[in-house]
Design an enzyme around this catalytic site. Structure first.
Site, PDB file in Angstrom:
ATOM      1  CG  HIS A 106       2.465   0.827   4.457  1.00 41.78           C
ATOM      2  ND1 HIS A 106       2.245   2.068   3.891  1.00 41.78           N
ATOM      3  CD2 HIS A 106       1.233   0.360   4.784  1.00 41.78           C
ATOM      4  CE1 HIS A 106       0.943   2.328   3.897  1.00 41.78           C
ATOM      5  NE2 HIS A 106       0.307   1.310   4.427  1.00 41.78           N
TER       6      HIS A 106
ATOM      7  CD  GLU B 200      -1.939   3.219   6.358  1.00 40.27           C
ATOM      8  OE1 GLU B 200      -1.482   2.182   6.872  1.00 40.27           O
ATOM      9  OE2 GLU B 200      -2.363   3.265   5.198  1.00 40.27           O
TER      10      GLU B 200
ATOM     11  CG  HIS C  89      -1.949   0.953   1.350  1.00 36.49           C
ATOM     12  ND1 HIS C  89      -2.495   1.388   2.528  1.00 36.49           N
ATOM     13  CD2 HIS C  89      -2.646   1.590   0.372  1.00 36.49           C
ATOM     14  CE1 HIS C  89      -3.476   2.227   2.287  1.00 36.49           C
ATOM     15  NE2 HIS C  89      -3.589   2.375   0.985  1.00 36.49           N
TER      16      HIS C  89
ATOM     17  CG  HIS D 118       3.650   2.347   7.605  1.00 31.85           C
ATOM     18  ND1 HIS D 118       2.878   1.233   7.788  1.00 31.85           N
ATOM     19  CD2 HIS D 118       4.899   2.011   8.002  1.00 31.85           C
ATOM     20  CE1 HIS D 118       3.631   0.254   8.261  1.00 31.85           C
ATOM     21  NE2 HIS D 118       4.862   0.701   8.402  1.00 31.85           N
TER      22      HIS D 118
END
Ligand code: FE2
Length: 447
Positions: free
Chosen positions: A384, A354, A348, A378
């Protein structure tokens, strides 16, 4: 929704698990009420000429008076002394607490991961044990959020805290905490979350020797339940599973230090009484508790891992529909049944940033290194996903129905990049070489 106490005079929620002596009202966003002494809650009006039993009536506004009904938050408190009766506040040390705007470091595009906080010094209470990782936005503009962790080994006794800058979503990871609020007590063991609304005073008692966990300080619009769209009228976090405290008060005539976070700094004043002296109240701006095991997890019953927005427990909306100032997302126990599907969370890159934490067990996208009490960041558009070991295992797994029930992970997701506090950048518990978890993902392509 209707006040639980009106429906069930005995105060019992038939579906509430044993929580010791605690009794709660149920529901999210509804008009709760309570009185610790019978007859102290005015009937039919908010501000009678003389409030019952010589109490003072006071409104606590969590939203502007004129915000739409669906988002209007206010409560009426009937208290022994009005909040206005207090001495001046003076600045005190912020200790490990930092606030937005975050300007101590340059925003970092790297994937970062931390081990749990080290043990605190003896005598550290919840407020002294707050340690800021980073955040975004601006507390003075009531936008953005901050990510804090806490570690404590002492209870707040004659000490009370409130946060004018935002609401506090507390995620215990180790040790049960008792939150004694102006509205009454909440007991929050690991696996639960507790929310303290902006400006509400509370103190934290430890049920055991120590406590540790995470805090999302939300400067923006208060958390609400996400819209359900085609899911329908039920599912995800159900409103009836949110628990509000029952009224209780501290009739204490002794010095109590009241600490207030205001526009990024801590201020303190010593009162000659406890401000947790609310005998009765009603309203919508109230603390609440939620058991993450009650989350009704939605997922695929055909193929593909759904976007993790389907795991959203609470969302703080922004002025752009669908774009959250902050989301609180939980990865709760669930079945994986997707056919011809890579079942762990996918690789992703995300415009949203995040931060992930772990309450217990393990997370199904990381085989190792992501520890309960630790966390990973992240940031916006950083790449990630599953580590090498997880990728290999999931790519070759026999796709029989599989129960994921060995962990409880969560995510604070936010619309803006997270900038680290200086102490998070230089922390000894910042892992070195987190990038290596994605090394060894071999080229498999054959032309
Ligand atoms: Fe992601």
């Amino acid at each position: 929704m209707t006040d639980h106490q009106t429906l069930r005079p005995a105060g019992e929620d038939a579906h509430t698990p044993d929580r010791g002596e605690r009794r709660y009202s149920t529901g999210f966003g509804n008009e709760h009420s309570g009185e610790a002494v019978p007859g102290t809650l005015p009937v039919g009006r908010n501000s009678p000429q003389r409030a019952p039993h010589g109490l003072y009536a006071e409104q606590l506004s969590g939203s502007a008076f004129t915000e739409p009904r669906a988002r209007n938050r206010r409560s009426w408190l009937y208290r022994i002394r009005p909040s206005a009766a207090h001495p001046p506040f003076a600045r005190v040390d912020n200790r490990g607490l930092r606030s937005a705007p975050f300007e101590e470091t340059v925003p970092d595009p790297n994937r970062l991961r931390w081990d749990p906080l080290p043990e605190p010094a003896a005598g550290t209470d919840f407020v002294d044990g707050l340690w800021t990782l980073g955040g975004n936005g601006d507390a003075r503009q009531r936008s953005g959020m901050a990510i804090h962790l806490y570690h404590a080994n002492a209870s707040m006794t004659d000490r009370v805290f409130s946060d004018s800058d935002g609401e506090l979503l507390i995620v215990p990871e180790r040790g049960t905490i008792e939150l004694h609020t102006e509205f009454g007590p909440l007991t929050a063991p690991p696996g639960h979350v507790a929310l303290i609304p902006r400006g509400v005073r509370f103190r934290v008692e430890l049920a055991g020797a120590g406590a540790r966990g995470y805090v999302c300080e939300n400067y923006g619009a208060p958390f609400e339940l996400p819209e359900l769209g085609p899911i329908g009228a039920n599912g995800l976090a159900n409103a009836r599973d949110f628990l509000a405290p029952r009224a209780a008060f501290d009739d204490a005539e002794r010095p109590v230090e009241v600490v207030n976070k205001f526009c990024g700094n801590l201020w303190a004043a010593t009162y000659d009484h406890s401000p947790l002296d609310v005998v009765a109240w009603h309203g919508t701006h109230v603390p609440y508790l939620y058991d993450l095991r009650r989350f009704n997890v939605m997922g695929t019953i055909s193929y593909d891992h759904p976007d993790p927005s389907v795991f959203t427990v609470l969302t703080s909306p922004s002025d752009t529909p669908g774009l959250a100032n902050a989301d609180f997302v939980v990865f709760a126990p669930r079945w994986l049944v997707g056919e011809d599907t890579f079942r762990p969370p996918y690789f992703h890159r995300n415009v949203m940033s995040e931060y992930m934490g772990l309450v217990e067990g393990a997370y199904d996208a990381k085989a190792s290194g992501f520890l309960p009490g630790g966390g990973s960041l992240h940031n916006m558009m950083s790449a990630h996903g599953p580590d090498r070991e997880t990728f290999d295992r999931a790519s070759g797994a026999d796709l029989v129905p599989q129960k994921v029930d060995d962990g409880l992970a969560f995510m604070f997701e936010t619309r803006w990049p997270v900038t680290l506090a200086g102490q998070a950048r230089s922390a000894g518990h910042l892992q070195q070489g987190y990038d290596t978890v994605w090394q060894g993902l071999e080229r498999n392509f054959r032309s």
